[in-house]
Scaffold this motif. Structure first.
Motif, mmCIF file in Angstrom:
data_model
loop_
_atom_site.group_PDB
_atom_site.id
_atom_site.type_symbol
_atom_site.label_atom_id
_atom_site.label_comp_id
_atom_site.label_asym_id
_atom_site.label_seq_id
_atom_site.Cartn_x
_atom_site.Cartn_y
_atom_site.Cartn_z
ATOM 1 N N LEU A 10 0.825 -1.209 0.000
ATOM 2 C CA LEU A 10 0.000 0.000 0.000
ATOM 3 C C LEU A 10 0.860 1.261 0.000
ATOM 4 O O LEU A 10 0.566 2.229 -0.711
ATOM 5 N N ALA A 11 1.931 1.263 0.791
ATOM 6 C CA ALA A 11 2.804 2.438 0.867
ATOM 7 C C ALA A 11 3.453 2.729 -0.481
ATOM 8 O O ALA A 11 3.531 3.886 -0.913
ATOM 9 N N LEU A 12 3.929 1.687 -1.153
ATOM 10 C CA LEU A 12 4.545 1.874 -2.469
ATOM 11 C C LEU A 12 3.539 2.434 -3.465
ATOM 12 O O LEU A 12 3.860 3.330 -4.263
ATOM 13 N N ALA A 13 2.303 1.911 -3.443
ATOM 14 C CA ALA A 13 1.288 2.373 -4.380
ATOM 15 C C ALA A 13 0.913 3.826 -4.124
ATOM 16 O O ALA A 13 0.835 4.643 -5.057
ATOM 17 N N VAL A 14 0.690 4.170 -2.854
ATOM 18 C CA VAL A 14 0.287 5.539 -2.518
ATOM 19 C C VAL A 14 1.396 6.527 -2.867
ATOM 20 O O VAL A 14 1.147 7.590 -3.450
ATOM 21 N N GLU A 15 2.635 6.179 -2.517
ATOM 22 C CA GLU A 15 3.746 7.103 -2.776
ATOM 23 C C GLU A 15 3.983 7.290 -4.267
ATOM 24 O O GLU A 15 4.276 8.397 -4.721
ATOM 25 N N ALA A 16 3.849 6.212 -5.052
ATOM 26 C CA ALA A 16 4.038 6.338 -6.498
ATOM 27 C C ALA A 16 2.978 7.244 -7.111
ATOM 28 O O ALA A 16 3.256 7.994 -8.053
ATOM 29 N N LEU A 17 1.767 7.185 -6.587
ATOM 30 C CA LEU A 17 0.672 7.990 -7.138
ATOM 31 C C LEU A 17 0.713 9.439 -6.667
ATOM 32 O O LEU A 17 0.459 10.358 -7.437
ATOM 33 N N ALA A 18 1.039 9.649 -5.390
ATOM 34 C CA ALA A 18 0.885 10.981 -4.810
ATOM 35 C C ALA A 18 2.177 11.638 -4.369
ATOM 36 O O ALA A 18 2.230 12.866 -4.217
ATOM 37 N N ARG A 103 8.640 8.639 -6.272
ATOM 38 C CA ARG A 103 8.160 9.690 -7.160
ATOM 39 C C ARG A 103 9.097 10.885 -7.201
ATOM 40 O O ARG A 103 9.416 11.410 -8.273
ATOM 41 N N SER A 104 9.554 11.332 -6.028
ATOM 42 C CA SER A 104 10.423 12.510 -6.014
ATOM 43 C C SER A 104 11.751 12.217 -6.700
ATOM 44 O O SER A 104 12.299 13.075 -7.406
ATOM 45 N N LEU A 105 12.279 11.006 -6.533
ATOM 46 C CA LEU A 105 13.511 10.628 -7.221
ATOM 47 C C LEU A 105 13.308 10.676 -8.728
ATOM 48 O O LEU A 105 14.143 11.234 -9.469
ATOM 49 N N GLY A 159 16.928 5.084 -1.306
ATOM 50 C CA GLY A 159 15.725 5.899 -1.140
ATOM 51 C C GLY A 159 14.432 5.138 -1.349
ATOM 52 O O GLY A 159 13.351 5.633 -0.976
ATOM 53 N N VAL A 160 14.514 3.944 -1.941
ATOM 54 C CA VAL A 160 13.298 3.179 -2.249
ATOM 55 C C VAL A 160 13.416 1.738 -1.745
ATOM 56 O O VAL A 160 12.639 1.298 -0.894
ATOM 57 N N VAL A 161 14.383 0.994 -2.264
ATOM 58 C CA VAL A 161 14.438 -0.438 -1.986
ATOM 59 C C VAL A 161 14.837 -0.731 -0.548
ATOM 60 O O VAL A 161 14.211 -1.560 0.127
ATOM 61 N N ALA A 162 15.880 -0.076 -0.058
ATOM 62 C CA ALA A 162 16.294 -0.322 1.329
ATOM 63 C C ALA A 162 15.208 0.092 2.333
ATOM 64 O O ALA A 162 14.919 -0.676 3.262
ATOM 65 N N PRO A 163 14.572 1.259 2.194
ATOM 66 C CA PRO A 163 13.451 1.547 3.094
ATOM 67 C C PRO A 163 12.343 0.507 3.001
ATOM 68 O O PRO A 163 11.762 0.125 4.019
ATOM 69 N N ALA A 164 12.045 0.047 1.772
ATOM 70 C CA ALA A 164 11.019 -0.984 1.604
ATOM 71 C C ALA A 164 11.413 -2.272 2.315
ATOM 72 O O ALA A 164 10.590 -2.930 2.966
#
Length: 320
Positions: A10-18, A103-105, A159-164
């Motif tokens: 859910l976090a990945l989906a929300v962040e990618a969208l917003a 998204r910001s990256l 910024g993405v994979v390690a936090p995930a």
């Protein structure tokens, strides 16, 4: 851990969208800004210029322990409060997505390609200076493009994979602690007269916690190369095997080599930070003459790899 995969998907989906909304940043800033304020305060309180090196190193260890205690406690309390509310999984995902930067990256790297096309070298240098620490005045246009692609690869990892990864392992406290370590490294983990001793613990711990994410990032980029037109998964794997261990960083070489091999580029190599020339190994055996079109290709591969990361999280959430 099974609930963590649902939160992650859910976090990945929300962040990618917003992403992280500008209005929210204007009102409350960002969790990393809060963490940075704590680190800055600890630096001022504990890092004394007139202290011997061993004492400053011990002070840096203490600062890191205090930082992790503060962040870990706050994240654990927040997680407990959210779990007591309706729709707790979604609420925890909304909190966690602020610590992921898909998204910001993407947007910052895309800005470099747009700047090179619209404003030439000067505009490209200004855009890339926002995402890399090297001296932009030493960069020609291919070097600007390579710097943007290298930043994309390395920051995809931390910024993405390690936090995930740490969200999947430890929930909201896991990802918050990772971001605290990573932010500390970016602020005090440099070999400067002020921070070489004080930031030693932060830099070493950051190397450790990024180890699984960097390897997973290389795998995701190689997997994405199977699907992305014109990319080579075999060359990505070969570049990782041949070059990743030769990078001066124990982790950055993995995603950079995978990106270079997949896109037939050479990344890394010698570069200048301020007035200091750094000698490093090249990743990949492809072209050094990168272009804005290569930035676009790297962003395309990145989007596929982000999709692969989401798919993996979603499958594990359903399976578990």
């Amino acid at each position: 851990m099974d609930a963590h995969f649902t939160v992650l998907a859910l976090a990945l989906a929300v962040e990618a969208l917003a992403g992280y909304p500008d209005a929210l940043f204007a009102r409350i800033k960002h969790p990393v800004v809060w963490i940075g304020a704590v680190i800055d305060r600890l630096d001022q309180m504990l890092n004394h210029d007139d202290a011997p090196g061993w004492q400053r190193r011990l002070a840096g260890v203490l600062a890191l322990i205090v930082l992790l205690a503060i962040v870990g406690t706050a994240a654990s309390v927040l997680s407990g409060l959210l779990r007591a509310l309706p729709f707790s999984t979604l609420l925890e995902a909304l909190a966690a997505c602020s610590l992921i930067a898909q998204r910001s990256l993407h947007d910052h790297v895309a800005d470099v390609a747009r700047a090179l096309r619209a404003g030439g070298l000067a505009a490209g240098r200004a855009a890339v200076a926002r995402i890399v620490g090297r001296n932009p005045e030493t960069l020609d246009e291919p070097a600007v493009a390579r710097a943007a692609i290298e930043s994309l690869a390395e920051n995809f990892s931390d910024g993405v994979v390690a936090p995930a990864f740490w969200l999947a392992v430890g929930g909201l406290p896991g990802i918050a602690l990772y971001k605290a370590i990573n932010t500390a490294d970016s602020m005090i983990g440099h070999r400067t007269p002020r921070h070489e001793a004080f930031g030693w613990a932060a830099a070493r711990l950051d190397d450790l916690v990024n180890l699984p994410g960097s390897r997973l990032t290389a795998g995701l980029l190689a997997a994405a190369a199977w699907l992305y037109p014109g990319a080579s998964p075999a060359d990505a794997a070969q570049a990782v095997k041949r070059d990743a261990g030769r990078h001066r960083s124990p982790n950055a070489g993995w995603p950079e080599a995978a990106m270079a091999g997949a896109l037939d580029l050479r990344l890394g190599g010698p570069r200048t930070y301020g007035a200091v020339r750094i000698t490093d190994s090249w990743m990949g055996h492809g072209r050094t003459a990168a272009t804005p079109a290569d930035i676009d290709r790297a962003l395309g591969l990145y989007r596929y790899a982000c999709g692969a990361l989401f798919g993996m999280a979603a499958v594990l959430a359903v399976a578990l």
